[in-house]
Design a protein around this motif. Structure first.
Motif, PDB file in Angstrom:
ATOM      1  N   THR A 188       0.847  -1.194   0.000  1.00  0.00           N
ATOM      2  CA  THR A 188       0.000   0.000   0.000  1.00  0.00           C
ATOM      3  C   THR A 188       0.880   1.241   0.000  1.00  0.00           C
ATOM      4  O   THR A 188       1.804   1.363   0.818  1.00  0.00           O
ATOM      5  CB  THR A 188      -0.917   0.030   1.239  1.00  0.00           C
ATOM      6  OG1 THR A 188      -1.753  -1.126   1.221  1.00  0.00           O
ATOM      7  CG2 THR A 188      -1.797   1.276   1.225  1.00  0.00           C
ATOM      8  N   LEU A 189       0.605   2.163  -0.919  1.00  0.00           N
ATOM      9  CA  LEU A 189       1.326   3.426  -1.023  1.00  0.00           C
ATOM     10  C   LEU A 189       0.473   4.543  -0.439  1.00  0.00           C
ATOM     11  O   LEU A 189      -0.689   4.694  -0.801  1.00  0.00           O
ATOM     12  CB  LEU A 189       1.647   3.734  -2.487  1.00  0.00           C
ATOM     13  CG  LEU A 189       2.239   5.119  -2.792  1.00  0.00           C
ATOM     14  CD1 LEU A 189       3.642   5.236  -2.219  1.00  0.00           C
ATOM     15  CD2 LEU A 189       2.252   5.375  -4.304  1.00  0.00           C
ATOM     16  N   SER A 216       0.179  -1.900  -6.433  1.00  0.00           N
ATOM     17  CA  SER A 216       0.008  -1.393  -5.069  1.00  0.00           C
ATOM     18  C   SER A 216      -1.388  -0.818  -4.878  1.00  0.00           C
ATOM     19  O   SER A 216      -2.072  -0.452  -5.840  1.00  0.00           O
ATOM     20  CB  SER A 216       1.042  -0.297  -4.780  1.00  0.00           C
ATOM     21  OG  SER A 216       0.829   0.815  -5.639  1.00  0.00           O
ATOM     22  N   GLY A 217      -1.793  -0.724  -3.612  1.00  0.00           N
ATOM     23  CA  GLY A 217      -2.992   0.013  -3.267  1.00  0.00           C
ATOM     24  C   GLY A 217      -2.638   1.480  -3.120  1.00  0.00           C
ATOM     25  O   GLY A 217      -1.639   1.817  -2.464  1.00  0.00           O
ATOM     26  N   ASP A 218      -3.408   2.355  -3.713  1.00  0.00           N
ATOM     27  CA  ASP A 218      -3.088   3.778  -3.750  1.00  0.00           C
ATOM     28  C   ASP A 218      -3.970   4.535  -2.760  1.00  0.00           C
ATOM     29  O   ASP A 218      -5.191   4.570  -2.905  1.00  0.00           O
ATOM     30  CB  ASP A 218      -3.299   4.306  -5.172  1.00  0.00           C
ATOM     31  CG  ASP A 218      -3.059   5.805  -5.281  1.00  0.00           C
ATOM     32  OD1 ASP A 218      -2.344   6.353  -4.424  1.00  0.00           O
ATOM     33  OD2 ASP A 218      -3.580   6.419  -6.241  1.00  0.00           O
ATOM     34  N   ARG A 238      -5.334  -3.308   4.468  1.00  0.00           N
ATOM     35  CA  ARG A 238      -4.989  -3.884   3.172  1.00  0.00           C
ATOM     36  C   ARG A 238      -3.731  -4.739   3.258  1.00  0.00           C
ATOM     37  O   ARG A 238      -3.657  -5.828   2.684  1.00  0.00           O
ATOM     38  CB  ARG A 238      -4.766  -2.785   2.131  1.00  0.00           C
ATOM     39  CG  ARG A 238      -4.587  -3.331   0.726  1.00  0.00           C
ATOM     40  CD  ARG A 238      -4.370  -2.259  -0.308  1.00  0.00           C
ATOM     41  NE  ARG A 238      -4.412  -2.827  -1.639  1.00  0.00           N
ATOM     42  CZ  ARG A 238      -3.392  -3.469  -2.212  1.00  0.00           C
ATOM     43  NH1 ARG A 238      -2.258  -3.614  -1.554  1.00  0.00           N
ATOM     44  NH2 ARG A 238      -3.517  -3.975  -3.437  1.00  0.00           N
ATOM     45  N   ALA A 239      -2.731  -4.250   3.996  1.00  0.00           N
ATOM     46  CA  ALA A 239      -1.459  -4.964   4.083  1.00  0.00           C
ATOM     47  C   ALA A 239      -1.583  -6.293   4.812  1.00  0.00           C
ATOM     48  O   ALA A 239      -0.763  -7.197   4.611  1.00  0.00           O
ATOM     49  CB  ALA A 239      -0.413  -4.086   4.768  1.00  0.00           C
ATOM     50  N   THR A 240      -2.588  -6.434   5.668  1.00  0.00           N
ATOM     51  CA  THR A 240      -2.759  -7.670   6.437  1.00  0.00           C
ATOM     52  C   THR A 240      -3.939  -8.499   5.951  1.00  0.00           C
ATOM     53  O   THR A 240      -4.374  -9.429   6.633  1.00  0.00           O
ATOM     54  CB  THR A 240      -2.945  -7.339   7.927  1.00  0.00           C
ATOM     55  OG1 THR A 240      -4.101  -6.490   8.089  1.00  0.00           O
ATOM     56  CG2 THR A 240      -1.731  -6.621   8.495  1.00  0.00           C
ATOM     57  N   ALA A 241      -4.457  -8.178   4.771  1.00  0.00           N
ATOM     58  CA  ALA A 241      -5.638  -8.880   4.255  1.00  0.00           C
ATOM     59  C   ALA A 241      -5.356 -10.354   3.996  1.00  0.00           C
ATOM     60  O   ALA A 241      -6.253 -11.205   4.125  1.00  0.00           O
ATOM     61  CB  ALA A 241      -6.121  -8.208   2.970  1.00  0.00           C
ATOM     62  N   ASP A 242      -4.132 -10.695   3.631  1.00  0.00           N
ATOM     63  CA  ASP A 242      -3.747 -12.086   3.380  1.00  0.00           C
ATOM     64  C   ASP A 242      -2.839 -12.548   4.513  1.00  0.00           C
ATOM     65  O   ASP A 242      -1.667 -12.165   4.575  1.00  0.00           O
ATOM     66  CB  ASP A 242      -3.018 -12.200   2.033  1.00  0.00           C
ATOM     67  CG  ASP A 242      -2.709 -13.647   1.662  1.00  0.00           C
ATOM     68  OD1 ASP A 242      -2.835 -14.531   2.538  1.00  0.00           O
ATOM     69  OD2 ASP A 242      -2.325 -13.882   0.497  1.00  0.00           O
ATOM     70  N   CYS A 248       3.317  -4.834   3.049  1.00  0.00           N
ATOM     71  CA  CYS A 248       4.228  -3.702   3.199  1.00  0.00           C
ATOM     72  C   CYS A 248       3.469  -2.391   3.031  1.00  0.00           C
ATOM     73  O   CYS A 248       2.594  -2.274   2.169  1.00  0.00           O
ATOM     74  CB  CYS A 248       5.350  -3.759   2.159  1.00  0.00           C
ATOM     75  SG  CYS A 248       6.555  -5.086   2.449  1.00  0.00           S
ATOM     76  N   VAL A 249       3.821  -1.419   3.837  1.00  0.00           N
ATOM     77  CA  VAL A 249       3.231  -0.087   3.786  1.00  0.00           C
ATOM     78  C   VAL A 249       4.319   0.905   3.392  1.00  0.00           C
ATOM     79  O   VAL A 249       5.397   0.920   3.997  1.00  0.00           O
ATOM     80  CB  VAL A 249       2.611   0.292   5.143  1.00  0.00           C
ATOM     81  CG1 VAL A 249       2.109   1.730   5.123  1.00  0.00           C
ATOM     82  CG2 VAL A 249       1.474  -0.667   5.498  1.00  0.00           C
TER      83      VAL A 249
END
Length: 436
Positions: A188-189, A216-218, A238-242, A248-249
């Motif tokens: 995620t950015l 990446s997620g924006d 989002r970073a911990t969804a899986d 990574c953030v």
């Protein structure tokens, strides 16, 4: 790091022959005689004027604003001038350094450029501004080269009068994306909600795609916010969804990156572990120290930069100048990427002037030397620099980007150290980027 939203302007290549541009310079100088904003100065002890051998240049950067500030850049430029003048100048010519605070404002940035015209500056050297749309047309109209900008706007890599010494945000984000592709789950950015910020996601994604990673997620964020609790929570979600992969953030908010990390530190206790990563300029050693060092939120973070780590011996000449001419000036940090860029930019300028010998030093002769294929060395801090308008990255909109090398650093035990030896060239990654 980036500017507030504004209407884009289109920069045209410099197609006018030099005699015509000389006439434009004279006109620009008359226009620039209007009153200008306060905040500009000259280095003490230096004199200017057309009746002596003094060379006038300008360095500008934002200071005292609510967004990104780079006071060390003009402060170091003045220290450099004191140092070089104490040695008799360059080829016997003293340097007169004008400084200007662009206030992270389009109007003031334009005024800084007009003052450079009025004062007959032969170049703008080692500067930072988010507002190239405002200042570059003025410099182009007067034929004044822009040497060693910080690299945060596309214009710096398209204008025929721009001579960047690093690859700016394009190389940092592309290089970081390529690194994270091998070690991260969802990425995620968090970036500024600005025009310049809009350019960041495709650059990060170019590196991720090169490594076979999903995009990446924006997440957009105000560049002058005092808290980023909402953005931190959404990034963690989002970073911990899986649960099978560590996400990574990536905060890329310039001076406000540390503000985000304060919010992130509080929010992350309620989520599984994630890794953080960013780019030099959004974090440096002083930022890491202020946030708690080894116990702070940056521990383990990857950081891409343009140059070797600040502890590298290749920075010793710059540190010597700081010690001799700016000892105790807390605006100047040898680990700051802005100060480092200013050092390299003035290294370039010095070699340009030396190449001119006893000849005239003017905006036209400086840009002429650079356009003529002058090769510049920087003591190993960058590859040998040489500017050609049509280069390898012209096809993706960066015809002036001649240094696509990045370094990878990591925060270990609270210290920013090299994670990989040498430089990584991201030319191929950028060439395949989707920047439409």
């Amino acid at each position: 790091m980036t500017g507030r939203r504004q209407t884009r302007s289109t920069l045209l290549p410099r197609l006018l022959p030099r005699p015509v541009r000389a006439g434009v310079l004279a006109t620009g100088a008359l226009v620039a005689c209007a009153s200008l904003a306060a905040g500009c100065g000259i280095v003490p002890g230096a004199t200017g004027g057309s009746d002596d051998d003094t060379i006038t240049v300008m360095t500008w950067a934002p200071q005292g604003t609510k967004a990104t500030n780079k006071p060390g850049m003009p402060a170091f430029a003045q220290a450099y001038a004191r140092w070089i003048n104490a040695q008799g100048g360059i080829n016997g010519r003293r340097i007169n350094v004008l400084t200007c605070n662009d206030n992270n404002d389009t109007v003031t940035a334009a005024r800084c450029a007009r003052r450079a015209v009025q004062e007959r500056a032969v170049a703008v050297v080692g500067s930072y501004s988010q507002h190239a749309d405002s200042f570059m047309p003025t410099l182009e109209g007067a034929g004044i080269p822009y040497i060693g900008g910080y690299g945060i706007t596309t214009n710096e890599f398209t204008s025929p009068l721009s001579y960047p010494v690093n690859g700016g945000q394009p190389t940092l984000l592309a290089g970081l994306g390529r690194t994270l592709a091998d070690s991260c789950g969802p990425v995620t950015l968090i970036r500024p909600d600005t025009i310049a910020g809009d350019q960041l996601p495709p650059l990060l994604d170019s590196g991720l795609k090169a490594g076979g990673h999903a995009l990446s997620g924006d997440q957009r964020a105000a560049e002058d916010a005092t808290s980023y609790e909402g953005q931190a929570q959404r990034a963690l979600e989002r970073a911990t969804a899986d649960p099978s992969e560590q996400g990574c953030v990536v905060p890329a908010l310039g001076d406000r990156t540390n503000t985000f990390m304060d919010s992130f530190r509080r929010a992350r206790a309620d989520y599984p572990d994630v890794r953080t990563a960013t780019v030099l300029g959004s974090v440096d050693q002083s930022t890491i120290d202020a946030s708690g060092g080894a116990s702070g939120p940056y521990e383990g973070s990857y950081v891409t930069g343009w140059y070797p780590a600040a502890s590298d011996a290749r920075w010793d000449p710059m540190k010597k100048v700081i010690k001799q001419e700016a000892f105790g000036d807390n605006r100047i940090d040898a680990a700051d990427a802005g100060v480092q860029t200013t050092w390299i930019a003035y290294t370039v300028f010095r070699q340009v002037v030396e190449s001119l010998g006893d000849g005239e030093v003017s905006a036209d002769t400086v840009s002429g030397a650079l356009d003529g294929g002058l090769k510049v060395t920087t003591g190993g801090l960058t590859p040998t620099l040489r500017w050609k308008f049509q280069d390898e990255l012209a096809a993706v909109g960066f015809p002036r980007l001649v240094n696509a090398n990045v370094t990878l650093q990591v925060v270990e035990d609270g210290r920013l150290v090299a994670a990989r030896k040498g430089f990584t060239d991201v030319t191929k990654t950028l060439r395949e980027a989707d920047l439409a």
